[in-house]
Write a protein that holds these residues in place. Structure first.
Motif, PDB file in Angstrom:
ATOM      1  N   GLY A  31       0.637  -1.162   0.042  1.00  0.00           N
ATOM      2  CA  GLY A  31       0.135  -0.057   0.023  1.00  0.00           C
ATOM      3  C   GLY A  31       0.743   1.151  -0.067  1.00  0.00           C
ATOM      4  N   ARG A  32       2.001   1.250  -0.264  1.00  0.00           N
ATOM      5  CA  ARG A  32       2.889   2.566  -0.456  1.00  0.00           C
ATOM      6  C   ARG A  32       3.017   2.674  -1.827  1.00  0.00           C
ATOM      7  NH1 ARG A  32       4.602   3.616   5.112  1.00  0.00           N
ATOM      8  NH2 ARG A  32       5.240   5.436   4.337  1.00  0.00           N
ATOM      9  N   THR A  33       3.700   3.768  -2.010  1.00  0.00           N
ATOM     10  CA  THR A  33       3.939   4.289  -3.493  1.00  0.00           C
ATOM     11  C   THR A  33       5.363   4.328  -3.992  1.00  0.00           C
ATOM     12  OG1 THR A  33       3.943   6.557  -2.881  1.00  0.00           O
ATOM     13  CG2 THR A  33       1.831   5.706  -3.233  1.00  0.00           C
ATOM     14  N   LYS A  34       5.335   4.365  -5.367  1.00  0.00           N
ATOM     15  CA  LYS A  34       6.689   4.544  -5.793  1.00  0.00           C
ATOM     16  C   LYS A  34       7.292   5.927  -5.474  1.00  0.00           C
ATOM     17  CE  LYS A  34       8.544   3.970 -10.647  1.00  0.00           C
ATOM     18  NZ  LYS A  34       7.968   3.554 -12.015  1.00  0.00           N
ATOM     19  N   THR A  35       6.562   6.945  -5.322  1.00  0.00           N
ATOM     20  CA  THR A  35       6.730   8.128  -4.953  1.00  0.00           C
ATOM     21  C   THR A  35       7.662   8.095  -3.627  1.00  0.00           C
ATOM     22  OG1 THR A  35       4.971   9.128  -6.334  1.00  0.00           O
ATOM     23  CG2 THR A  35       6.180  10.539  -4.631  1.00  0.00           C
ATOM     24  N   GLU A  36       6.699   7.334  -2.768  1.00  0.00           N
ATOM     25  CA  GLU A  36       7.467   7.402  -1.196  1.00  0.00           C
ATOM     26  C   GLU A  36       8.732   6.580  -1.565  1.00  0.00           C
ATOM     27  OE1 GLU A  36       3.871   7.047   1.855  1.00  0.00           O
ATOM     28  OE2 GLU A  36       3.893   5.415   0.272  1.00  0.00           O
ATOM     29  N   LEU A  37       8.847   5.394  -2.314  1.00  0.00           N
ATOM     30  CA  LEU A  37      10.157   4.770  -2.561  1.00  0.00           C
ATOM     31  C   LEU A  37      11.199   5.708  -2.953  1.00  0.00           C
ATOM     32  CD1 LEU A  37      11.805   2.152  -2.654  1.00  0.00           C
ATOM     33  CD2 LEU A  37      10.591   1.961  -5.022  1.00  0.00           C
ATOM     34  N   HIS A  38      11.137   6.514  -3.721  1.00  0.00           N
ATOM     35  CA  HIS A  38      11.883   7.692  -4.521  1.00  0.00           C
ATOM     36  C   HIS A  38      12.221   8.658  -3.436  1.00  0.00           C
ATOM     37  CE1 HIS A  38      10.914   6.871  -9.142  1.00  0.00           C
ATOM     38  NE2 HIS A  38      11.343   5.668  -8.428  1.00  0.00           N
ATOM     39  N   GLU A  39      11.458   8.938  -2.497  1.00  0.00           N
ATOM     40  CA  GLU A  39      11.563   9.708  -1.510  1.00  0.00           C
ATOM     41  C   GLU A  39      12.602   9.197  -0.527  1.00  0.00           C
ATOM     42  OE1 GLU A  39       9.507  12.185   2.144  1.00  0.00           O
ATOM     43  OE2 GLU A  39       8.261  11.536   0.644  1.00  0.00           O
ATOM     44  N   VAL A  40      12.563   7.892  -0.155  1.00  0.00           N
ATOM     45  CA  VAL A  40      13.479   7.153   0.501  1.00  0.00           C
ATOM     46  C   VAL A  40      15.007   6.995  -0.115  1.00  0.00           C
ATOM     47  CG1 VAL A  40      13.923   4.935   1.717  1.00  0.00           C
ATOM     48  CG2 VAL A  40      11.746   6.031   1.991  1.00  0.00           C
ATOM     49  N   ILE A  41      14.877   6.729  -1.281  1.00  0.00           N
ATOM     50  CA  ILE A  41      15.889   6.629  -2.009  1.00  0.00           C
ATOM     51  C   ILE A  41      16.917   7.853  -2.089  1.00  0.00           C
ATOM     52  CG2 ILE A  41      17.162   5.891  -4.278  1.00  0.00           C
ATOM     53  CD1 ILE A  41      15.111   3.833  -4.607  1.00  0.00           C
ATOM     54  N   GLU A  42      16.088   8.867  -2.410  1.00  0.00           N
ATOM     55  CA  GLU A  42      16.739  10.456  -2.360  1.00  0.00           C
ATOM     56  C   GLU A  42      17.141  10.933  -1.191  1.00  0.00           C
ATOM     57  OE1 GLU A  42      15.773  14.845  -3.813  1.00  0.00           O
ATOM     58  OE2 GLU A  42      14.305  13.099  -4.524  1.00  0.00           O
ATOM     59  N   TRP A  43      16.496  10.358  -0.054  1.00  0.00           N
ATOM     60  CA  TRP A  43      16.960  10.774   1.335  1.00  0.00           C
ATOM     61  C   TRP A  43      18.229  10.055   1.606  1.00  0.00           C
ATOM     62  CZ3 TRP A  43      18.287   7.861   5.432  1.00  0.00           C
ATOM     63  CH2 TRP A  43      18.394   8.471   6.833  1.00  0.00           C
ATOM     64  N   LEU A  44      18.471   8.996   1.111  1.00  0.00           N
ATOM     65  CA  LEU A  44      19.556   8.081   1.446  1.00  0.00           C
ATOM     66  C   LEU A  44      20.852   8.799   0.525  1.00  0.00           C
ATOM     67  CD1 LEU A  44      21.224   5.909   3.152  1.00  0.00           C
ATOM     68  CD2 LEU A  44      20.496   4.324   1.291  1.00  0.00           C
ATOM     69  N   THR A  45      20.463   8.686  -0.650  1.00  0.00           N
ATOM     70  CA  THR A  45      21.567   8.846  -1.687  1.00  0.00           C
ATOM     71  C   THR A  45      21.643  10.448  -2.080  1.00  0.00           C
ATOM     72  OG1 THR A  45      20.147   8.188  -3.632  1.00  0.00           O
ATOM     73  CG2 THR A  45      21.252   6.639  -2.416  1.00  0.00           C
ATOM     74  N   TYR A  47      20.042  11.151  -4.702  1.00  0.00           N
ATOM     75  CA  TYR A  47      19.599  11.170  -6.132  1.00  0.00           C
ATOM     76  C   TYR A  47      18.078  11.462  -6.502  1.00  0.00           C
ATOM     77  CZ  TYR A  47      23.820   8.306  -6.876  1.00  0.00           C
ATOM     78  OH  TYR A  47      24.920   7.682  -7.074  1.00  0.00           O
ATOM     79  N   ASP A  48      18.041  12.199  -7.556  1.00  0.00           N
ATOM     80  CA  ASP A  48      16.660  12.611  -7.853  1.00  0.00           C
ATOM     81  C   ASP A  48      16.145  11.764  -8.960  1.00  0.00           C
ATOM     82  OD1 ASP A  48      17.775  13.207 -10.227  1.00  0.00           O
ATOM     83  OD2 ASP A  48      17.451  15.409  -9.807  1.00  0.00           O
ATOM     84  N   GLU A  49      14.909  11.901  -9.212  1.00  0.00           N
ATOM     85  CA  GLU A  49      14.186  11.046 -10.052  1.00  0.00           C
ATOM     86  C   GLU A  49      14.921  10.799 -11.452  1.00  0.00           C
ATOM     87  OE1 GLU A  49      10.037   9.394 -10.714  1.00  0.00           O
ATOM     88  OE2 GLU A  49      10.303  10.749  -8.967  1.00  0.00           O
ATOM     89  N   LEU A  50      15.333  11.911 -12.031  1.00  0.00           N
ATOM     90  CA  LEU A  50      16.393  11.920 -13.328  1.00  0.00           C
ATOM     91  C   LEU A  50      17.631  11.119 -13.167  1.00  0.00           C
ATOM     92  CD1 LEU A  50      15.905  15.583 -14.622  1.00  0.00           C
ATOM     93  CD2 LEU A  50      14.775  13.481 -15.403  1.00  0.00           C
ATOM     94  N   LYS A  51      18.261  11.301 -12.000  1.00  0.00           N
ATOM     95  CA  LYS A  51      19.441  10.630 -11.898  1.00  0.00           C
ATOM     96  C   LYS A  51      19.148   9.073 -11.508  1.00  0.00           C
ATOM     97  CE  LYS A  51      23.793  10.043 -11.086  1.00  0.00           C
ATOM     98  NZ  LYS A  51      24.784   9.856 -12.005  1.00  0.00           N
ATOM     99  N   LEU A  52      18.192   8.784 -10.863  1.00  0.00           N
ATOM    100  CA  LEU A  52      17.681   7.410 -10.540  1.00  0.00           C
ATOM    101  C   LEU A  52      17.452   6.632 -11.802  1.00  0.00           C
ATOM    102  CD1 LEU A  52      17.315   5.672  -8.149  1.00  0.00           C
ATOM    103  CD2 LEU A  52      15.206   6.439  -7.897  1.00  0.00           C
ATOM    104  N   GLN A  53      16.767   7.367 -12.729  1.00  0.00           N
ATOM    105  CA  GLN A  53      16.278   6.768 -13.856  1.00  0.00           C
ATOM    106  C   GLN A  53      17.450   6.554 -14.867  1.00  0.00           C
ATOM    107  OE1 GLN A  53      13.098   5.567 -14.565  1.00  0.00           O
ATOM    108  NE2 GLN A  53      14.428   4.597 -16.088  1.00  0.00           N
ATOM    109  N   SER A  54      18.538   7.421 -14.922  1.00  0.00           N
ATOM    110  CA  SER A  54      19.700   7.158 -15.858  1.00  0.00           C
ATOM    111  C   SER A  54      20.513   6.054 -15.207  1.00  0.00           C
ATOM    112  CB  SER A  54      20.327   8.706 -15.880  1.00  0.00           C
ATOM    113  OG  SER A  54      21.116   8.847 -14.798  1.00  0.00           O
ATOM    114  N   LEU A  55      20.568   5.982 -13.882  1.00  0.00           N
ATOM    115  CA  LEU A  55      21.275   4.873 -13.555  1.00  0.00           C
ATOM    116  C   LEU A  55      20.485   3.538 -13.633  1.00  0.00           C
ATOM    117  CD1 LEU A  55      22.452   6.522 -10.083  1.00  0.00           C
ATOM    118  CD2 LEU A  55      23.870   5.431 -11.828  1.00  0.00           C
ATOM    119  N   ILE A  56      19.228   3.550 -13.737  1.00  0.00           N
ATOM    120  CA  ILE A  56      18.433   2.407 -14.142  1.00  0.00           C
ATOM    121  C   ILE A  56      18.824   1.852 -15.302  1.00  0.00           C
ATOM    122  CG2 ILE A  56      16.182   1.444 -14.361  1.00  0.00           C
ATOM    123  CD1 ILE A  56      15.321   2.804 -11.825  1.00  0.00           C
ATOM    124  N   ASP A  57      18.713   2.930 -16.244  1.00  0.00           N
ATOM    125  CA  ASP A  57      18.856   2.740 -17.780  1.00  0.00           C
ATOM    126  C   ASP A  57      20.140   2.423 -18.277  1.00  0.00           C
ATOM    127  OD1 ASP A  57      16.039   3.598 -18.072  1.00  0.00           O
ATOM    128  OD2 ASP A  57      16.843   5.651 -18.842  1.00  0.00           O
TER     129      ASP A  57
END
Length: 121
Positions: A31-45, A47-57
């Motif tokens: 019941g949590r969201t991808k947005t919340e996941l990205h917030e957690v990742i950004e807090w730790l690292t 990395y904003d959404e664009l940087k995260l996507q480039s690393l995934i790509d």
């Protein structure tokens, strides 16, 4: 439990893009969201959404993913057991960073409040 050199090497070579969909599935199932996941990742690292996507790509390994990261100053407050390892006892810096991320994703999936996950209290 002490991580072996082989275990650390396996984590180093694992790609973030291979694990990321599992993170998304895990949090959304609870019941949590991808947005919340990205917030957690950004807090730790940081990395904003664009940087995260480039690393995934680019299918960045965890070694590359964490290579230039300046961890959140409160990351040391992430404690506990994840995947059978006590985070604060993990000696390999990269493995510890990956387990920090795993622990945050776990806490998100378990419904913990964001303020507690992001160690703001």
């Amino acid at each position: 439990m002490k991580a072996s050199a082989k275990h650390n090497e396996r984590i180093e070579k694992m790609t973030f893009s291979s694990v990321y969909p599992h993170y998304v599935t895990k949090v959304e199932k609870k019941g949590r969201t991808k947005t919340e996941l990205h917030e957690v990742i950004e807090w730790l690292t940081g990395y904003d959404e664009l940087k995260l996507q480039s690393l995934i790509d680019e299918k960045a390994t965890f070694k590359k993913f964490f290579q230039n990261v300046k961890l959140n100053p409160n990351a040391y407050l992430i404690k506990g057991v994840i995947c059978g390892y006590r985070i604060e006892d993990i000696e390999n810096p990269l493995t510890r960073k990956v387990r920090y991320l795993d622990k945050l994703v776990d806490e998100l999936a378990k419904g913990r409040k964001m303020e507690k996950i992001l160690r703001t209290e």
